[in-house]
Design a protein around this motif. Structure first.
Motif, PDB file in Angstrom:
ATOM      1  N   UNK B  62       0.830  -1.209   0.000  1.00 50.24           N
ATOM      2  CA  UNK B  62       0.000   0.000   0.000  1.00 50.24           C
ATOM      3  C   UNK B  62       0.861   1.254   0.000  1.00 50.24           C
ATOM      4  N   UNK B  63       1.983   1.183   0.749  1.00 52.12           N
ATOM      5  CA  UNK B  63       2.892   2.346   0.763  1.00 52.12           C
ATOM      6  C   UNK B  63       3.421   2.566  -0.653  1.00 52.12           C
ATOM      7  N   UNK B  64       3.850   1.452  -1.302  1.00 57.29           N
ATOM      8  CA  UNK B  64       4.356   1.556  -2.677  1.00 57.29           C
ATOM      9  C   UNK B  64       3.285   2.099  -3.612  1.00 57.29           C
ATOM     10  N   UNK B  65       2.063   1.572  -3.455  1.00 57.20           N
ATOM     11  CA  UNK B  65       0.987   1.979  -4.353  1.00 57.20           C
ATOM     12  C   UNK B  65       0.714   3.468  -4.235  1.00 57.20           C
ATOM     13  N   UNK B  66       0.515   3.922  -3.000  1.00 50.10           N
ATOM     14  CA  UNK B  66       0.063   5.301  -2.836  1.00 50.10           C
ATOM     15  C   UNK B  66       1.176   6.323  -2.971  1.00 50.10           C
ATOM     16  N   UNK B  67       2.451   5.869  -2.804  1.00 54.24           N
ATOM     17  CA  UNK B  67       3.531   6.846  -2.984  1.00 54.24           C
ATOM     18  C   UNK B  67       3.944   6.910  -4.458  1.00 54.24           C
ATOM     19  N   UNK B  68       3.379   6.018  -5.274  1.00 50.45           N
ATOM     20  CA  UNK B  68       3.717   5.995  -6.696  1.00 50.45           C
ATOM     21  C   UNK B  68       2.924   7.065  -7.435  1.00 50.45           C
ATOM     22  N   UNK B  69       3.668   8.002  -8.005  1.00 48.44           N
ATOM     23  CA  UNK B  69       3.002   9.100  -8.719  1.00 48.44           C
ATOM     24  C   UNK B  69       2.189   8.583  -9.897  1.00 48.44           C
ATOM     25  N   UNK B  70       2.725   7.547 -10.565  1.00 46.71           N
ATOM     26  CA  UNK B  70       2.031   7.009 -11.744  1.00 46.71           C
ATOM     27  C   UNK B  70       0.686   6.448 -11.333  1.00 46.71           C
ATOM     28  N   UNK B  71       0.663   5.702 -10.198  1.00 50.48           N
ATOM     29  CA  UNK B  71      -0.612   5.149  -9.737  1.00 50.48           C
ATOM     30  C   UNK B  71      -1.607   6.273  -9.467  1.00 50.48           C
ATOM     31  N   UNK B  72      -1.147   7.318  -8.776  1.00 53.40           N
ATOM     32  CA  UNK B  72      -2.072   8.406  -8.431  1.00 53.40           C
ATOM     33  C   UNK B  72      -2.603   9.079  -9.697  1.00 53.40           C
ATOM     34  N   UNK B  73      -1.705   9.261 -10.671  1.00 49.61           N
ATOM     35  CA  UNK B  73      -2.136   9.891 -11.929  1.00 49.61           C
ATOM     36  C   UNK B  73      -3.142   9.004 -12.652  1.00 49.61           C
ATOM     37  N   UNK B  74      -2.869   7.677 -12.685  1.00 49.37           N
ATOM     38  CA  UNK B  74      -3.758   6.758 -13.393  1.00 49.37           C
ATOM     39  C   UNK B  74      -5.101   6.665 -12.684  1.00 49.37           C
ATOM     40  N   UNK B  75      -5.070   6.610 -11.342  1.00 46.03           N
ATOM     41  CA  UNK B  75      -6.325   6.544 -10.593  1.00 46.03           C
ATOM     42  C   UNK B  75      -7.148   7.805 -10.843  1.00 46.03           C
ATOM     43  N   UNK B  76      -6.436   8.961 -10.827  1.00 43.47           N
ATOM     44  CA  UNK B  76      -7.124  10.232 -11.059  1.00 43.47           C
ATOM     45  C   UNK B  76      -7.756  10.237 -12.453  1.00 43.47           C
TER      46      UNK B  76
END
Lengths: 268, 294
Positions: B62-76
């Motif tokens: 979860x730390x990896x997921x949420x600190x990943x900028x790419x994940x946040x951009x893709x989720x957004x």
């Protein structure tokens, strides 16, 4: 009150819904390898190319096995759940039915990924069988939705009359209930078949190396040379779906008419 | 014997018959749906070893997921696309549902609904691909505009968010129309006459009577479009040209090619939690319309 604007909007909207389907046969018969206007001429060679393609033949066979098995299993499970849901009340019914109907709203990728992890964890090899497991899961809610209408429009006094006249529970079900809900069952079989035949994501994750029709189509969409043949294949599939759905709709309406219900229209 | 008659009494109750009948289907759903979902949840807290999953509790995924900028951009991006699709689909669908419910003769209603649902049942992949043909550089729209002479150079209409939104709005149209139609059908027509008899205009009757009563259908339509579109894999791949991945594409990448199942699970769980929170928030916002509903 009459609103001519609204009617016009409805017709334009239908055009929007049907635009892709109208284009499909145009390109399937177009004598050119590029899917674009202007059209080149008339040909049926793309349909000829479909036959004699071994991978496609295997995909068709796999898809047929998967769709028939899924339809039968999902409808059987649907009969149990729809009968229980429309005839009996029991504690926790909402929760249980909610879980069974969940795949209707759950993104398919979540269903696919979670099944993949569990099946691989159990040491199962991915095959046609694992796809069936997944497809039964997503077809069952649709089967239940259709069968619910069939079971709930059933007149309970008919069954009670049969029991009073000395039939057993099982023979009442076989002689009275089953014939009355038969149109619903046929409709559910056809809809489940159509859903399974068209399902991509679960097959993509769970089929392993076995091709199904949608995963085969997806793999070919990358090659521009193959597109005209895929258009021809798509035309056949669309025709097949329309025929199956029309039959399903016919049985659904007949079922409603038979049990004396009011047609509220539509699947789902 | 006493236990026998007690057993018979239990098996004769309505609840027992209900459980017995629903059990095959419920069992299947528990084994094939609830258990796998629980497994994904468990996996998201495990460590990834090479080719195996190490069963040790960790929050690292979860730390990896949420600190990943790419994940946040893709989720957004996924949320924006799904939100846009939902808005477009429901706004376009409402007039259709209204037309079929209020202006089509009762005998023709099911024919209209049948017509609306047919495209939905035809091959999803091929429908999505045909939108690529329609919107493409030398596609249908551009050819038509060039032919008529409105434009000189073709528009670039693919590989962007609006193209993804149009394709998905097309795919999910019946999902939006049917719930709204059902709630419109339930409205007692006498209420509308009452509204107008009491001096409201047609417009005001619509806004103050029809629309609030149709809201349960609208809420259902929003949820049934919003939740599955977040997880759509095919449209971003085909229409977005693979350059605009959404959450599903990211989950697929972690699960299959990269084979990091714990991280993939954490992404899937994170996305579902966000979607669930938004959905609950939406239902909560509209709770006054849903009161009194079964």
């Amino acid at each position: 009150m009459k609103l001519p604007g609204l009617r016009l909007y409805a017709l334009v909207y239908l055009l929007f819904l049907y635009a892709p389907i109208f284009l499909l046969p145009i390109f399937a018969f177009n004598d050119g390898t590029i899917i674009a206007f202007p059209l080149k001429g008339f040909t049926t060679s793309w349909f000829g190319q479909m036959f004699g393609n071994d991978t496609l033949a295997r995909a068709v066979r796999n898809s047929m096995i998967i769709a028939v098995s899924s339809a039968v299993l999902a409808t059987t499970l649907g009969i149990f759940a729809a009968r229980a849901g429309s005839r009996f009340s029991f504690p926790g019914k909402g929760g249980i039915m909610g879980l069974i109907m969940l795949p209707l709203v759950l993104p398919e990728i979540i269903v696919a990924v979670s099944l993949l992890v569990v099946l691989l964890g159990m040491g199962m090899t991915l095959s046609v069988f694992t796809v069936i497991l997944g497809h039964v899961l997503i077809c069952t809610p649709y089967a239940i939705a259709i069968l619910n209408t069939a079971f709930s429009s059933l007149d309970r006094s008919l069954e009670e009359a049969a029991v009073d006249l000395g039939e057993t529970k099982w023979s009442t079900f076989r002689l009275i209930t089953l014939p009355l809900v038969m149109p619903g069952i046929i409709s559910s079989l056809l809809i489940s078949f159509t859903i399974s035949l068209d399902e991509f994501i679960i097959a993509f994750f769970l089929a392993g190396n076995e091709p199904t029709l949608p995963t085969y189509i997806f793999s070919q969409l990358r090659f521009p040379k193959q597109i005209p043949m895929i258009m021809a294949l798509g035309t056949c599939l669309v025709l097949l779906s329309i025929v199956l759905l029309t039959i399903a709709e016919y049985f659904r309406r007949r079922g409603i008419a038979r049990s004396g219900g009011k047609d509220t229209g539509g699947f789902l | 014997m006493d236990w026998k008659s007690r057993l018979r009494r239990v098996t004769r109750t309505e609840a027992f018959s209900g459980y017995a009948l629903v059990s095959p289907t419920a069992l299947y759903a528990i084994l094939m749906l609830a258990a796998p979902l629980a497994t994904i949840l468990a996996f998201s807290f495990f460590k990834d070893g090479y080719l195996v999953v190490v069963r040790e509790f960790t929050l690292q995924n979860y730390i990896d997921t949420w600190s990943d900028e790419i994940f946040r951009a893709i989720l957004m991006r996924s949320l924006i696309v799904s939100g846009l699709v939902t808005l477009v689909t429901v706004l376009l669908a409402f007039p259709i549902a209204y037309y079929v419910s209020f202006h089509v003769e009762a005998s023709k209603k099911s024919r209209w609904l049948f017509l609306i649902t047919i495209p939905f049942w035809t091959s999803y992949l091929i429908r999505v691909f045909l939108w690529k043909v329609i919107l493409g550089y030398n596609g249908v729209v551009n050819s038509a505009l060039l032919g008529v002479g409105i434009i000189d150079t073709p528009f670039q209409m693919l590989n962007n968010v609006p193209a993804i939104a149009i394709t998905l709005a097309h795919a999910y149209a019946p999902f939006a129309i049917l719930p709204i139609f059902v709630s419109l059908e339930k409205i007692d027509r006498a209420l509308l006459e009452a509204g107008q008899d009491l001096g409201e205009s047609k417009m005001m009757t619509f806004l103050r009577v029809t629309l609030p009563l149709a809201m349960p259908g609208v809420v259902a339509a929003v949820l049934i479009v919003f939740i599955p579109t977040i997880g759509d894999y095919v449209t971003p791949e085909l229409i977005g040209g693979g350059k605009l991945p959404m959450v599903a594409n990211m989950i697929q990448a972690q699960m299959l090619p990269l084979d990091n199942k714990p991280l993939g699970s954490a992404i899937a769980v994170s996305a579902m939690v966000v979607v669930a929170l938004i959905s609950f928030g939406f239902v909560f916002m509209n709770r006054r319309f849903l009161r009194g509903q079964k």
